[in-house]
Write a protein that holds these residues in place. Structure first.
Motif, mmCIF file in Angstrom:
data_model
loop_
_atom_site.group_PDB
_atom_site.id
_atom_site.type_symbol
_atom_site.label_atom_id
_atom_site.label_comp_id
_atom_site.label_asym_id
_atom_site.label_seq_id
_atom_site.Cartn_x
_atom_site.Cartn_y
_atom_site.Cartn_z
ATOM 1 N N ARG A 74 41.162 32.345 35.882
ATOM 2 C CA ARG A 74 40.910 32.921 37.295
ATOM 3 C C ARG A 74 39.618 31.963 37.764
ATOM 4 O O ARG A 74 39.506 31.785 38.973
ATOM 5 N N TYR A 108 38.156 33.242 47.411
ATOM 6 C CA TYR A 108 38.823 33.869 46.324
ATOM 7 C C TYR A 108 40.005 34.510 46.739
ATOM 8 O O TYR A 108 41.056 34.565 46.347
ATOM 9 N N GLN A 109 40.031 35.241 47.823
ATOM 10 C CA GLN A 109 40.907 36.268 48.733
ATOM 11 C C GLN A 109 42.032 34.898 49.116
ATOM 12 O O GLN A 109 43.267 35.406 48.781
ATOM 13 N N PHE A 142 43.917 33.907 45.731
ATOM 14 C CA PHE A 142 44.624 34.928 44.969
ATOM 15 C C PHE A 142 45.229 35.963 45.894
ATOM 16 O O PHE A 142 45.957 36.961 45.125
ATOM 17 N N ARG A 196 43.891 38.511 47.218
ATOM 18 C CA ARG A 196 43.085 39.606 47.338
ATOM 19 C C ARG A 196 41.664 39.510 46.705
ATOM 20 O O ARG A 196 41.515 38.539 46.098
ATOM 21 N N TYR A 256 38.188 39.444 44.737
ATOM 22 C CA TYR A 256 37.922 39.369 43.334
ATOM 23 C C TYR A 256 37.901 40.794 42.438
ATOM 24 O O TYR A 256 38.486 40.932 41.454
ATOM 25 N N ASP A 271 41.313 42.360 42.568
ATOM 26 C CA ASP A 271 42.170 41.717 41.630
ATOM 27 C C ASP A 271 41.850 42.246 40.409
ATOM 28 O O ASP A 271 42.845 42.479 39.640
ATOM 29 N N ASP A 320 44.740 44.322 37.961
ATOM 30 C CA ASP A 320 45.331 43.522 36.681
ATOM 31 C C ASP A 320 44.485 43.983 35.428
ATOM 32 O O ASP A 320 43.657 43.511 35.221
ATOM 33 N N GLN A 372 33.739 33.400 44.703
ATOM 34 C CA GLN A 372 34.468 34.543 44.096
ATOM 35 C C GLN A 372 34.162 36.088 44.963
ATOM 36 O O GLN A 372 34.867 36.668 45.182
#
Ligand SMILES: C[S@@+](CC[C@H](N)C(=O)[O-])C[C@H]1O[C@@H](n2cnc3c(N)ncnc32)[C@H](O)[C@@H]1O
Length: 340
Positions: A99, A118-119, A122, A124, A126, A129, A133, A288
């Motif tokens: 990541r 970052y959004q 990915f 969403r 940091y 995220d 997960d 991030q």
């Protein structure tokens, strides 16, 4: 005579990605185990022989790995740092390291908008995220725990006399407890409370047990944007402020000020420097999370907004810059409900 800068080689992504790929594949570990011939190596790690050879030869050309005989590879000192037990194991692409590498794709959006890219990469934020997960969050905790273990400094600026007045340390955002365990091991009369998200403190049991300090370590799974355990002598914020933009950093410091009042100290390790930080410091955090490094003067301003006064700063024996604050006399820390 101006220094000649090789911009072409600076812009080359082949080396950073090749390093990450060989760490992910465990190439250095195979070589350490005696699997050195390229065909055997490719078979063991289930890779394409020719592509693997090309990547390794690229790294050999950069001084990482050796090829003493055509088709036979060997470790050198640089390559040993890529062992899965070595200092660069966090580069592995299967987890948080992946990541972090891919997050750089968000740099353009970050620079354009001033918001963490970052959004954009990915879909969403940091922190969302990590929340979404559990494997990624576990890998993040492991990476942070290793780095905390490597950079631990139980003195955290306080001298031996001062430590005799400390009975209780709260490690705010203390991850899986490596730093707190180190402090408790070095100071047998001190007890500690680890504050971090519930999923993270849940991973601290073994850390405290291994350090032999479990009987003096409490854990508190919560957000550090909520009220913190009160009345401790030291609130430690280590490698934490760099993660946050000013607004959230002030909330976090305010929580510490409220909990430390009237006599506790807030000790900040990392993310603050006496002068301007190295130019590249915190760039990844900018992408991030929107966090940033701060000068001592900038930090003083944030601390004041949180009801804290900087009372000491300096380098600890391990070379980290440490800043100590106290609740400002007569100040009631500004109450705020901001969240991340
Ligand atoms: C960069 S790590 C630093 C960990 C540790 N202090 C160290 O020196 O290694 C940031 C820590 O903040 C924690 N964290 C992030 N958001 C948090 C929140 N809202 N409340 C509590 N902890 C949080 C993460 O789980 C992580 O452990």
């Amino acid at each position: 005579m101006p220094k000649r800068v090789d911009v072409d080689s600076l812009s080359d992504l082949a080396t950073p990605w090749s390093l990450r790929v060989v760490v992910t594949l465990g190439v250095a570990d195979q070589l350490a185990a005696g699997v050195t011939e390229i065909g055997d190596l490719a078979r063991h790690i289930k890779c394409d022989r020719d592509c693997l050879a090309r990547v390794l030869r690229h790294l050999v050309s950069k001084g990482v790995f050796e090829e003493p005989v055509e088709g036979e590879f060997a470790l050198n000192e640089a390559a040993r740092s890529l062992l899965r037990s070595g200092p660069l194991r966090g580069l592995a692409l299967d987890g948080h390291g992946g990541r972090s590498a891919a997050a750089w794709n968000g740099l353009l959006a970050t620079v354009r908008t001033g918001q963490p890219g970052y959004q954009n990469v990915f879909g969403r934020s940091y922190w969302a995220d990590l929340d979404a997960d559990s494997d990624l969050a576990a890998s993040y905790d492991v990476n942070m725990g290793r780095r905390a273990g490597e950079a631990s400094d139980p003195a955290i600026l306080l001298d031996d006399d001062t430590w005799t007045q400390v009975a209780h340390v709260v490690d705010v955002g203390g991850g899986t407890g490596e730093t707190l365990a180190e402090i408790l091991r070095a100071r047998p009369t001190v007890r500690g409370t680890l504050v971090d998200l519930p999923r993270t403190v849940a991973r601290s049991t073994e850390v405290f047990a291994a350090a032999g300090v479990a009987d003096r370590a409490a854990v508190q799974g919560q957000s550090f944007f909520d009220p913190l355990p009160t009345g401790a002598d030291v609130y430690l914020l280590k490698r934490l402020l760099l993660d946050w933009p000013d607004e959230q950093a002030v909330v976090l410091l305010t929580r510490c000020a409220e909990a430390a009042a009237p006599r506790g100290r807030v000790v900040v390790v990392g993310g603050v420097s006496p002068g301007r930080a190295a130019a590249s410091a915190g760039l990844l955090m900018m992408v991030q999370t929107g966090g940033k490094p701060r000068t001592l003067d900038e930090f003083r301003g944030l601390a004041a907004r949180a009801g804290l006064t900087v009372t000491a700063s300096g380098h600890s024996p391990s070379g980290q810059f440490v800043t100590e604050c106290r609740p400002a006399a007569g100040s009631t820390a500004r109450k705020t409900n901001a969240r991340r």
